[in-house]
Design an enzyme around this catalytic site. Structure first.
Site, PDB file in Angstrom:
ATOM      1  N   ARG A   1      -7.369   2.276  14.406  1.00 20.44           N
ATOM      2  CA  ARG A   1      -8.340   1.243  14.054  1.00 20.44           C
ATOM      3  C   ARG A   1      -8.215   0.395  15.117  1.00 20.44           C
ATOM      4  O   ARG A   1      -9.220  -0.428  15.842  1.00 20.44           O
ATOM      5  CB  ARG A   1      -8.254   0.694  12.866  1.00 20.44           C
ATOM      6  CG  ARG A   1      -8.924  -0.552  12.337  1.00 20.44           C
ATOM      7  CD  ARG A   1      -8.943  -1.110  10.985  1.00 20.44           C
ATOM      8  NE  ARG A   1      -9.795   0.079   9.858  1.00 20.44           N
ATOM      9  CZ  ARG A   1     -11.007  -0.153   9.693  1.00 20.44           C
ATOM     10  NH1 ARG A   1     -11.719  -1.246  10.094  1.00 20.44           N
ATOM     11  NH2 ARG A   1     -11.583   0.442   8.605  1.00 20.44           N
TER      12      ARG A   1
ATOM     13  N   GLU B   1       0.699  -1.230  -0.042  1.00 23.33           N
ATOM     14  CA  GLU B   1      -0.166   0.056  -0.285  1.00 23.33           C
ATOM     15  C   GLU B   1       0.854   1.296  -0.083  1.00 23.33           C
ATOM     16  O   GLU B   1       0.831   1.961  -0.904  1.00 23.33           O
ATOM     17  CB  GLU B   1      -1.061  -0.085   1.368  1.00 23.33           C
ATOM     18  CG  GLU B   1      -2.008   1.100   1.256  1.00 23.33           C
ATOM     19  CD  GLU B   1      -2.895   1.198   2.443  1.00 23.33           C
ATOM     20  OE1 GLU B   1      -2.845  -0.081   2.834  1.00 23.33           O
ATOM     21  OE2 GLU B   1      -3.468   2.335   2.722  1.00 23.33           O
TER      22      GLU B   1
ATOM     23  N   GLU C   1     -10.769  -8.252   5.225  1.00 21.85           N
ATOM     24  CA  GLU C   1     -10.105  -8.160   6.448  1.00 21.85           C
ATOM     25  C   GLU C   1     -10.769  -8.937   7.330  1.00 21.85           C
ATOM     26  O   GLU C   1     -10.021  -9.793   8.400  1.00 21.85           O
ATOM     27  CB  GLU C   1      -9.693  -6.959   6.741  1.00 21.85           C
ATOM     28  CG  GLU C   1      -8.647  -6.132   5.703  1.00 21.85           C
ATOM     29  CD  GLU C   1      -8.650  -4.754   6.093  1.00 21.85           C
ATOM     30  OE1 GLU C   1      -7.490  -4.478   6.367  1.00 21.85           O
ATOM     31  OE2 GLU C   1      -9.646  -4.033   6.046  1.00 21.85           O
TER      32      GLU C   1
END
Ligand SMILES: Cc1cc2nc3c(=O)[nH]c(=O)nc-3n(C[C@H](O)[C@H](O)[C@H](O)COP(=O)(O)OP(=O)(O)OC[C@H]3O[C@@H](n4cnc5c(N)ncnc54)[C@H](O)[C@@H]3O)c2cc1C
Ligand code: FES
Ligand code: FES
Length: 1233
Positions: A772, A708, A1153
């Site tokens: 997160r 990423e 995920e």
């Protein structure tokens, strides 16, 4: 390169060290004796010179889409056994080699064939399921589903997506082309001739291939320094990974006497070049034909060979190579020593001599008593006698295809008709620089009766004899010392079963350990390339000053393209060598001299906390009244847990091809999940605007978050047409401190958690990852009074980055830790406490989001009933009462995963759809395909909206000149975002076509398209989507954060071996809510693949650093991802029925995920089993178990009388197992075409 030129790109280079199987090809050779022509081998370790008189078949040689696919290729595809596809050619060739030797293999043969193949995407089940269809006894689909076998249920093709909810219904046997072995290519007759002696000269080495023993001995006599090479599985690693150069190589594999097997009166003699597969086959034959008492040694060797590497290695590695390598962790040498094997050595001058394989044979670390001019000719393996018993055990981090931590072998001979020990040999590998015999202990016991008293003495003596320094290479000192006792006990236990002589409870003495204090340093630089400049093929060197634009880069602009002034971690790239080939670039890089001034580094989280080395901001989420919550609590517990990081281990490493175009333009083919970010980084480094840089992505060989942001280190793309290959990066580490308050009922009323992550030397994505983790800190449980704080530690490790789950699994892992502790401290079942605390519809999260459409309870109940939880629990309890040294455990774990990028602006996507005059559709969207099936889903969306078959729609690639300003393919939202954008574009086109449909309602799609074109209507449309109503604000803890949630529940059962810490995954049942699945085959593949990655994270994969911050666990040799053997014996995945999601495309849900965390059910099942083991020692209540639950941690947590005898050293040192070459920093390359 030659393969590329020939267009043979099927065979893949994954690890280059024989550990992943991506490079598997079939090697065919004619052996007049064995007739065994075909072998799967690892191309990466096969020297070209060794291929004389051999036929090599690559994946292209058996079939292709252009010609006709082979049934093996067809079945892996139709069974959904290929996601990113990088491992697929290797899988296909392993299966092909098996079928060429045996067209009707048994399931055990199929499983053995894949021991050396890794896949990071699929979760393995579909591969096995597909290939079971070739086996004689594998009619069953392998799903072992309660509904029965998929092949017997008569599934007629794929049903509609709503009907398919489990893995049993994903393919139809009748669709497969039959396998006809008679259609295979024959062995080239010209390769059946006898071999000639040959000599090959290379740039740095000469390869001599003698074909007679006389010639071989003469060459070794003349060139004592020459290296003998047979399988090259040791020497190849030395050359490739340890930078060793062997100028002269002798390859004796073609000498018939050196591959011979002879049976004598008292045993079998294997010549040194016999491969391990050959040895295993011969021993198996002997076991079948000889009286059982003669085959004790053979059985012990076969047991070791069963766990020795993968089949590809065993097919080439020679028994002589294993002995002569003299590795302290060899699997075979301990058995050879304990069994009293004899070796025949030869040299030209002195003829042959026989030596006993005892502890005088190994003279030091990787040294033997063999003289330089001698060669090993053969090994004599004796038959066992009537009163002799032999056993061997190997303990490694992963059961299959892994090097051992400790290996032991024991041979006991009794005076016939008595229990008096006549002879005892006990050997250990992994406890010293050489394989050792516990001679003192053995001598003490000679003539004694085999009984409890003798065993107690044996243990005391053994413990004194088998000492290990706390700083011993290999680390795990306490565990290894415990293992010597445990494995001895196992050997005795094994013997006990065999001879039924006695019952024993050995006692063990204490060890004394001395702690080690290593010194840490880190350094700025000056670089001297003069020694490397004259190297062949070198074109130039690039450093920070050569960067034409800005050397500053990174997600947070806190990184450099090349280190400038100071290096801040091991692996920080200082510069690049530009050379004509990879090998030349690597050699030159090693010759660059770098001077350093040492600085004190910060490596661990503990060091960062001590130094207050944190990145800003320190995030907090708080809700309710914490003080009141803890006051209300009837119990308060404190705890902590450490969760290790994880390598992405995509089989395809980072790779870029940069092609300079005119006018400062640069076209790059990049393996990235974030084309727009790559575009921005490259433009900045080149000093040009983004419109001059084109990023193209066809597909990735796996990403998992690692591709990423880390494509920023692509380095010097401006240097020319440059393939750039780089190592991998890994994910986050967390240490957590927590306090939980709860009531007698089990209700949790207050929670205070501090999270610390090891962010590394730049911030990269660590802030969003930490956020997160905080957003998932309560997992699926309602906690009214809560506070979570997140600290990101700035350390001198290479920056950590995203991994599938992006911090969510780490946050939820902590929740499962405290909820398990709550249950343990109340003496209640963890499942009961979990269920009691589960969120209810309409309740609110710590960040004030109301939960609507909650399906947690449905997933939970269905999972319990599908898994037969109650019956399993009762059976496990019974099992645990009946077994002292193995225990079973169960856990049911839920997941609630928030779907959206938590950085709001990323929640957007674009699409560009072209309809050509012939009616074909070219679809472009912003997502990248990395095996997760995104392109397939997008084609399905377009097909549904446009009303044309999928076959008319094509996706060519993802590129920055078709769909711009794309968000990374990440956060599980790519199907949602891009799917909605594709839908939008297709609806625009549909609207434009409506008048033409109305004019010609009976016309075809092609008619309408043509009519629109002639009427000058644009048949190209942009689509766009932004997720509505999002806008969370940390300051006020308000605003909608997630668009919706994906839910799931898993129930797992495991069995642990309390003596060694090994565990078996017995069963896992998963119920996952993916809404109304867009494609059940893809979604089930994602659930299984995610689950297996989580299984690696929580039970197997361990990153080890040296004190200087050098990552020691690089590549499959030292870093173990799950293999075929780690799949739960029963794995059942089902998708929750009737759960449409009104928030995403066609009522589906995100799936990438969320399932990963469900593997925590394996971790907590292990913890449950450990609890049962601890109860036997009178230990109850909460205990700490860090992640991963490695063999070492499981063994130590079982806490019995053996572990108590081996206390932990006060300071646990991590030993440095590799030499650190400082110019390692510059080890990557660019090569000019
Ligand atoms: C992926 C992988 C997994 C592995 N797993 C295991 C494992 O599970 N357990 C384990 O024990 N090992 C393991 N190994 C190590 C290795 O495979 C074995 O040691 C193997 O038996 C070596 O045999 P070879 O023929 O490939 O040796 P080579 O690399 O060809 O040679 C090894 C050494 O032996 C010497 N030698 C070979 N033959 C003779 C001879 N006749 N006379 C004199 N010297 C000779 C060579 O000069 C060289 O020094 C693994 C290696 C790899 C790459
Ligand atoms: S690339 Fe050869 S085994 Fe991995
Ligand atoms: S499909 Fe196996 S590694 Fe990707």
């Amino acid at each position: 390169p030659a393969m590329l030129v020939m267009g043979l790109t099927g065979t893949k280079l994954g690890c280059a060290e024989g550990g992943c199987g991506a490079c598997t090809v079939m090697l065919s050779r004619y052996h007049p004796g064995t007739k065994q022509l075909h072998h799967a081998v690892n191309a990466c370790l096969a020297p070209l010179c060794s291929l004389h008189m051999a036929a090599v078949t690559t994946v292209e040689g058996i079939g292709s889409v252009a010609r006709k696919v082979h049934p093996i290729q067809e079945r892996i595809a139709k069974c959904h056994g290929s996601q990113c596809g990088f491992c697929t050619p290797g899988m296909v060739m392993s299966m092909y080699a098996l079928l060429r030797n045996n067209p009707t293999p048994k399931m055990a043969d199929v499983e053995e064939a894949f021991q050396g193949n890794l896949c990071r995407c699929t979760g393995y089940r579909p591969i096995l399921q597909g290939y079971k269809t070739f086996s004689a006894d594998g009619e069953c689909c392998g799903g072992k589903e309660k509904n029965g076998c998929c092949m017997k249920n008569g599934n007629e093709g794929l049903q509609s997506s709503e009907e398919i909810t489990d893995a049993t219904s994903l393919f139809n046997m009748e669709d497969f082309a039959p396998y006809d072995p008679t259609q295979e290519v024959i062995f080239p007759p010209e390769l059946m001739d006898s071999c000639r002696s040959l000599c090959f000269h290379g740039e740095r080495a000469t390869w001599l291939q003698p074909t007679s023993l006389k010639e071989f001995l003469l060459l070794k006599w003349k060139h004592p320094e020459a290296r003998v090479v047979v399988g090259n599985t040791e020497v190849g690693i030395e050359v490739k990974l340890k930078n060793m150069v062997h100028p002269l190589i002798l390859a004796p594999a073609f000498i018939p006497e050196l591959s011979a097997v002879t049976h004598s009166e008292d045993g079998v003699v294997f010549s040194a070049a016999c491969t391990l597969s050959h040895v295993a086959a011969e021993l198996r034959k002997a076991v079948r034909t000889l009286p059982p008492h003669q085959t004790e040694v053979f059985l012990a060797i076969l047991e070791q060979l069963r766990w020795f590497a993968g089949l590809q290695i065993r097919n080439v590695a020679a028994v002589g190579g294993n002995i002569m390598t003299a590795s302290p962790i060899s699997d075979l040498n301990p058995v050879f020593m304990a069994a009293g094997c004899k070796l025949t050595l030869m040299d030209k001058g002195n003829g042959s001599r026989e030596v006993q394989m005892d502890d005088s044979f190994f003279t030091g670390y990787r040294k033997t008593a063999v003289r330089p001019q001698e060669v090993l000719f053969s090994i004599h393996i004796p038959y066992s006698k009537k009163s002799q018993f032999v056993s061997a055990f190997k303990q490694s981090p992963r059961r299959e295809d892994d090097i051992s931590i400790v290996t032991t072998a024991m041979s006991v001979t009794f005076t016939p008709g008595t229990d008096v020990v006549e002879d005892l040999k006990l050997s250990y590998g992994g406890m010293a620089p050489i394989t050792v015999l516990a001679k003192k202990t053995a001598n003490k016991l000679l003539g004694r009766r085999w009984g409890e008293e003798l065993l107690q003495e044996a243990c005391s003596s053994l413990a004194e004899e088998m000492t290990l320094d706390p700083s011993a290479p290999g680390g795990m000192v306490t565990y290894r010392r415990t293992l010597t006792l445990s494995l001895f006990y196992k050997s005795v236990f094994h013997l006990f079963h065999l001879i039924q002589l006695f019952h024993l409870i050995p006692l063990f003495p204490l060890f004394h350990l001395i702690p080690l204090f290593p010194l840490f340093h880190l350094i700025p630089l000056s670089v001297d390339v003069s020694a490397a400049e004259g190297f062949p093929g070198v074109v130039s060197f690039l450093f920070a000053d050569d960067v034409p634009g800005s050397n500053v880069t990174g997600m947070r602009q806190d990184e450099t393209v090349f280190a400038d002034g100071q290096v801040t971690c091991v692996g920080h790239i200082i510069g690049a060598v530009v050379a004509d080939t990879q090998i030349h670039a690597q050699r030159a890089a090693k010759a660059v001299k770098i001077q350093y001034e040492e600085l004190q580094p910060v490596i661990t989280i503990q060091e960062a906390i001590a130094a207050r080395s944190f990145y800003e901001p320190i995030r907090t989420i708080q809700n309710g009244d914490l003080e009141a919550g803890f006051k209300q609590a009837e119990h308060i517990l404190e705890g902590r847990i450490h969760i290790g990081g994880q390598e992405h281990f995509y089989l395809e490493t980072h790779v870029t091809l940069a092609v300079p175009r005119e006018d400062d333009e640069m076209e790059l083919f990049v393996s990235t999940q974030a084309p727009s970010d790559s575009q921005a980084f490259v433009a900045k480094a080149l000093g040009v605007s983004a419109n001059k840089v084109l990023i193209r992505v066809k597909r990735l060989g796996g990403g998992f978050g690692g591709k990423e942001s880390r494509t920023i280190v692509l380095g010097a793309p401006w240097s020319g047409a440059s393939p750039v290959f780089l190592d991998r990066f890994h994910s986050v580490l967390h240490v957590l401190l927590l306090q939980v308050g709860f009531l007698n009922s089990g209700k949790v009323v207050a929670l205070d958690v501090s999270f610390y992550s090891n962010a590394g030397n730049s911030l990269d994505l660590s802030q969003a990852i930490m956020e997160r983790a905080l957003f998932h800190m309560e997992n699926s449980y309602r906690v009214p009074n809560i506070r979570g704080q997140g600290f990101m530690c700035r350390t001198n490790l290479p920056t950590n980055t995203a991994f599938r789950g992006f911090g969510g699994p780490q946050g939820m892992m902590v929740a499962e830790s405290w909820i398990t502790d709550v249950a343990h401290s109340l003496g209640r079942s963890a499942e009961e406490v979990r269920r009691f605390n589960l969120y209810l519809e309409g309740e609110s999260t710590p960040y004030n989001q109301i939960l609507h459409g909650l399906t947690l309870d449905r997933c939970w109940d269905e999972c319990l009933s599908r898994s037969g939880y109650e019956q399993r629990r009762a059976a496990a309890q019974l099992y645990n009462r009946q077994n002292r040294w193995t225990k079973r455990g169960l856990a049911v774990v839920p997941t609630k995963f928030g779907i959206s990028f938590t950085v709001n602006f990323l929640n957007q996507a674009g699409a560009l759809v072209h309809v050509y005059r012939d009616g074909s559709v070219l679809l472009n969207h912003g997502g990248t395909e990395m095996g997760q099936g995104l392109h397939t889903k997008m084609v399905q969306v377009a097909s549904r909206v446009l009303g044309v078959p999928c076959s008319k729609i094509h996706i060519s690639e993802t590129s920055t000149n078709t769909v711009i300003n794309t968000s990374p393919t990440a956060a599980s939202v790519s199907s949602d975002l891009n799917g909605a954008a594709v839908q939008n574009a297709c609806e625009i086109l549909q609207k434009r076509l409506e008048p033409f449909k109305a004019q010609n309602p009976k016309g075809s799609w092609e008619d309408w398209v043509k009519a629109a074109y002639f009427d000058r209507v644009s048949l190209s449309a942009n689509g766009f989507y932004r997720t509505p109503d999002l806008g969370y604000d940390f300051e006020t803890n308000s605003g909608r954060l997630f668009h919706y949630y994906s839910y799931g529940v898993a129930c797992s059962e495991v069995e642990i071996d309390c003596l060694t810490g090994a565990h078996k995954n017995l069963s896992t049942t998963i119920v996952m809510d993916v809404g109304r699945s867009l494609n059940p085959a893809i979604d089930i593949g994602q659930v299984e693949g995610g689950f297996m990655q989580g299984l690696g994270l929580f039970t197997l994969e361990e990153l080890q650093y040296s004190p200087q911050g050098v990552l020691l666990t690089r590549g499959p040799g030292s870093y173990k991802i799950p293999a075929f053997g780690d799949i739960p014996t029963e794995l059942s995945v089902s998708l929750l029925r009737d759960a449409p999601n009104d928030k995403a495309i066609f009522a589906s849900k995100a799936v990438g995920e969320p399932p990963l965390f469900l593997a925590a059910s394996i971790f907590y099942a292990i913890k449950d089993a450990i609890s049962a083991a601890r109860e036997e020692s009178g230990l109850t209540g909460p205990f700490r178990l860090d992640s991963p639950a490695s063999t070492e941690r499981i063994r130590n947590a079982c806490s019995d009388r053996f572990t108590k005898l081996v206390p932990e050293p006060q300071i646990c040192s991590i030993s440095v197992r590799v030499e650190i070459k400082l110019n390692y920093f510059i080890h990557f390359l660019c090569s000019l075409n």
